[in-house]
Design an enzyme around this catalytic site. Structure first.
Site, PDB file in Angstrom:
ATOM      1  CD  GLU A 143     -16.247   1.935   3.388  1.00 12.84           C
ATOM      2  OE1 GLU A 143     -16.829   2.004   2.314  1.00 12.84           O
ATOM      3  OE2 GLU A 143     -15.267   2.634   3.709  1.00 12.84           O
ATOM      4  CG  HIS A 144     -13.410  -2.415   2.836  1.00  9.72           C
ATOM      5  ND1 HIS A 144     -14.201  -2.574   1.707  1.00  9.72           N
ATOM      6  CD2 HIS A 144     -12.943  -1.143   2.801  1.00  9.72           C
ATOM      7  CE1 HIS A 144     -14.198  -1.443   1.019  1.00  9.72           C
ATOM      8  NE2 HIS A 144     -13.457  -0.555   1.667  1.00  9.72           N
ATOM      9  NE  ARG A 145     -17.326  -9.792   5.933  1.00  6.57           N
ATOM     10  CZ  ARG A 145     -18.433 -10.054   6.620  1.00  6.57           C
ATOM     11  NH1 ARG A 145     -18.427  -9.987   7.926  1.00  6.57           N
ATOM     12  NH2 ARG A 145     -19.535 -10.395   5.996  1.00  6.57           N
ATOM     13  CG  LEU A 146     -10.722  -3.370   7.215  1.00  6.17           C
ATOM     14  CD1 LEU A 146      -9.908  -2.375   6.417  1.00  6.17           C
ATOM     15  CD2 LEU A 146      -9.836  -4.543   7.650  1.00  6.17           C
ATOM     16  CG  HIS A 147     -15.738  -5.195  12.047  1.00  6.61           C
ATOM     17  ND1 HIS A 147     -16.619  -4.691  11.119  1.00  6.61           N
ATOM     18  CD2 HIS A 147     -15.646  -6.526  11.802  1.00  6.61           C
ATOM     19  CE1 HIS A 147     -17.065  -5.678  10.359  1.00  6.61           C
ATOM     20  NE2 HIS A 147     -16.484  -6.795  10.733  1.00  6.61           N
TER      21      HIS A 147
END
Ligand SMILES: Cc1cc2nc3c(=O)[nH]c(=O)nc-3n(C[C@H](O)[C@H](O)[C@H](O)COP(=O)(O)O)c2cc1C
Length: 167
Positions: A143-147
């Protein structure tokens, strides 16, 4: 999987091949030993394997070195292939230029006749590679580009060291 090799100028090339086997020794694919990729690997056996799974927001990227499979390993796999595929291995001088599709079809017809009776022999120019991994990176979209990214790297004692990488 997508495999990347480089030519002698450092120009990278990518193409898809089938991953046919894997175990603790590495990842195995089969190909023509006179193809462009084989010529690259003869000069520089460094290779990257890439597995994308867009639907799952996931990828795995493997760096390693490719070594040609033994004759016995190639033969064992070749014998499992359908006869048409065995014949096709004889027909295609992979990565060379050809005049027209018809040339391929004509040669296929000729080879089919030639090998109509009995087993199709293994062409000298057909084989495979085992890729021994040096690093394996797992990437999972979050989520939220918090890979999540985890890199496994082999140390000199042949143990895997695991680090988390910033996305
Ligand atoms: C789904 C798919 C699977 C393929 N599997 C193989 C394979 O297992 N071995 C192979 O030599 N080429 C395979 N190819 C063809 C390669 O992508 C490539 O065109 C060919 O190996 C020649 O590459 P090169 O000229 O860089 O050596 C496959 C292509 C696709 C799209």
């Amino acid at each position: 999987m997508c495999i990347a090799t480089v030519d002698e100028t450092g120009q990278p090339y990518q193409r898809i091949v089938l991953l046919k086997q894997f175990d603790h020794r590495g990842f195995v694919f089969f190909t023509n030993l006179e193809s462009r990729k084989a010529q690259h690997l003869a000069k520089n056996n460094k290779i990257n394997l890439h597995f994308p799974w867009h639907m799952m927001e996931r990828q795995v990227s493997i760096n390693g070195t490719a070594t040609q499979l033994s004759h016995i390993d190639v033969m064992r796999y070749f014998l499992t292939r359908p006869k048409e595929s065995q014949i096709a291995a004889w027909v295609s001088k992979q990565s060379s230029t050809i005049s027209a599709r018809q040339a391929l079809l004509t040669k296929f017809g000729e080879m089919k006749q030639k090998f109509a009776d009995g087993e199709v022999p293994l062409p000298k120019f057909w084989g495979g590679y085992r890729v021994e991994p040096q690093t394996i990176e797992f990437w999972q979209g979050g989520e939220h580009r918090l890979h999540d990214r985890f890199i496994y790297q082999k140390n000199i004692d042949n143990q895997w060291i695991i680090d988390r990488l910033a996305p």
